[in-house]
Design a protein around this motif. Structure first.
Motif: not given
Length: 270
Positions: A200-210, A221-231
């Motif tokens: 799940l964490v991998l998915l949330l970290l790389f959701v911006d690629l999706i 909107a989906i990219a905004h959910l990325s944990l990596l982007k905001h970190f």
């Protein structure tokens, strides 16, 4: 309200004490500090580290007689080090969260919690506060070494950048631990809980690629959910309220889903 707060504190103290008597917790902390130390030394003094690279650029500039670009060494070090810490937590946090509820299921004490007068929210918040506090005790010693490393910088680095970066690290960890706590409440297998949390964490970290592959307003909107982007926003020394809200939303979501999961178990027992 006072009763709920007292219940949260009771659960929090029990969870925190369990970490400081657990050999697994000490093993996790030892591995975390060892790898963190390797990152610390490698980033500063490694063959491709910041100090050798800056020295090589400065030497090349002197030999060619050309001005060299100014490099903010303390800032680059903190940003690179916290980036490595974020990736390290990707592997550490699922192990910390896997037993929050799975161990209760395995020992048969989860049914006691589910049918006790304690509210599901109080138990979930207390457990999450306990594991986050233990994580903070793991991260806090690193601040000493970082302060020593950047203490001699001229001009001095603003401590705000250091504090904002570590705040982002703690918020990232709290969000992952909250979601991992929910997954742990679904199974009595700690290994399965750790693997599912990691996925799940991998998915949330790389959701911006999706999101990039989708494009358009939906992709944004989906990219905004990325944990990596905001970190990454935090470790750059930028205090972004939208990133703060996102991390808080993930933390709240994990607590809410955990409470609902235990409530479903309570309903089954009744």
């Amino acid at each position: 309200m006072g009763i709920v707060l007292a219940n949260i504190i009771a659960i929090y103290r029990r969870e925190l004490q369990s970490y400081f008597v657990s050999p697994l917790a000490y093993a996790i902390a030892g591995v975390f500090w060892f790898i963190s130390g390797l990152f610390f030394v490698t980033i500063l003094f490694g063959p491709d580290g910041i100090l050798p690279s800056v020295a090589a650029i400065d030497l090349q500039g002197q030999q060619l007689g050309v001005p060299v670009p100014l490099i903010d060494v303390p800032y680059e070090f903190i940003r690179a080090f916290l980036d490595r810490m974020g990736w390290l937590l990707l592997f550490i946090l699922p192990i910390l969260s896997m037993g929050l509820y799975a161990e209760e299921r395995k020992r048969g004490t989860l049914e006691l919690l589910a049918t006790s007068p304690l509210t599901n929210w109080a138990v979930a918040v207390g457990k999450l506060l306990g594991v986050v506090t233990f994580l903070i005790t793991m991260v806090a010693p690193l601040l000493i070494f970082e302060a020593i490393a950047i203490g001699a910088s001229n001009p001095p680095m603003s401590p705000v950048i250091l504090l904002v970066g570590h705040l982002g690290l703690i918020l990232l960890a709290a969000a992952i631990l909250s979601l991992g706590m929910f997954i742990s409440s679904l199974t009595d297998s700690t290994i399965l809980a750790a693997v599912m949390t990691f996925a799940l964490v991998l998915l949330l970290l790389f959701v911006d690629l999706i999101a990039k592959s989708i494009g358009g307003p939906v992709g944004e909107a989906i990219a905004h959910l990325s944990l990596l982007k905001h970190f990454n926003t935090f470790i750059q020394g930028i205090f972004d309220t939208s990133a703060l809200i996102l991390f808080a939303s993930y933390i709240f979501l994990g607590i809410f889903l955990t409470a609902q999961s235990i409530d479903a178990l309570r309903f089954q027992r009744q």
